[in-house]
Design a protein around this motif. Structure first.
Motif: not given
Length: 264
Positions: A104-129
């Motif tokens: 649950x934690x590592x998926x959140x981290x991976x999503x944050x990094x993906x959004x950061x690389x794609x120049x999207x808001x990293x807040x979207x990673x919260x969907x994983x939680x």
């Protein structure tokens, strides 16, 4: 312009973007460092690892224990509840539950990094939680309901003991039951239990049972929805946020001279 005539990975000739080179992937950073960036293919590899890990850690022990049970082996110890904090978990599924909590934690981290690389808001990673939060909310509501049921049962048992200890009240209760039976002769009698009475559940046991019964289905349904969102959106965002949404490693047409697997 990107010259892609040179194969990035001979075993995966379809990889067109140097940034997706599997040999350059840093697993620990991808899974545990939320302050970096992860390209599309590296993210997909990490997500696949987490998904398959969950599936295998659940299916393999369950199937093996079922086969052993059919073969006549004693599997009671594998189904024995083990306390993980305050939550009882079958021994055979303990690795699965621990892996789920970690991922649950590592998926959140991976999503944050993906959004950061794609120049999207990293807040979207919260969907994983969201599945975890919904599960916790359902567990809290179910636990409160279970405690309420236990209190009602305890109050009923106390009233029955009080009646049984008072001959006058006991006789009145007996006559009331007889009158009710005569008034409704078609009513089915309560089934008689055979053998020693079972141990009554404690308030904690009822709270945990009801809480988990409500939390697990909600968590699974929400997790399935998040999985679709990840596969259909997050994993298809182009590297750098530029290009078309598509599966696999790719770069915009105007930035390449030719793909390696198209070279003559």
């Amino acid at each position: 312009m990107h010259d892609t005539h040179t194969l990035i990975d001979p075993h995966r000739p379809w990889i067109a973007d140097k940034r997706d080179d599997p040999g350059e992937m840093k697993w620990l950073e991808t899974l545990f460092n939320p302050f970096g960036e992860t390209t599309k293919l590296h993210f997909s590899r990490a997500w696949t690892f987490m998904f398959l890990g969950r599936v295998l850690l659940y299916i393999v022990p369950t199937v093996v224990v079922a086969i052993l049970g059919i073969a006549g082996f004693q599997t009671a110890a594998l189904n024995e509840p083990v306390k993980l904090g305050a939550i009882p978990v079958p021994a055979m599924l303990l690795p699965f539950v621990v892996f789920v909590l970690v991922t649950e934690f590592t998926s959140f981290v991976a999503h944050m990094r993906r959004f950061a690389e794609a120049r999207r808001s990293t807040l979207l990673a919260a969907v994983v939680l969201v599945p975890l939060l919904l599960g916790l909310g359902a567990f809290a509501g179910g636990a409160a309901l279970g405690i309420g049921q236990h209190e009602a049962m305890a109050a009923k048992a106390a009233a029955e003991r009080e009646i049984a200890s008072d001959p006058v009240k006991a006789e009145a209760a007996r006559k009331e039951a007889e009158a009710a039976a005569k008034a409704n002769p078609d009513a089915k009698a309560a089934p008689q239990r055979h053998g020693p009475p079972s141990e009554p559940q404690t308030a904690m046991e009822m709270a945990l049972g009801t809480g988990l019964g409500m939390a697990i289905p909600i968590w699974m349904l929400a997790s399935f929805c998040v999985m679709l969102w990840t596969l259909l959106y997050v994993a298809r965002i182009p590297n750098g946020g530029v290009g078309t949404f598509r599966t696999g490693s790719d770069i915009p047409e105007e930035q390449i001279e030719g793909r390696p697997y198209q070279a003559v």
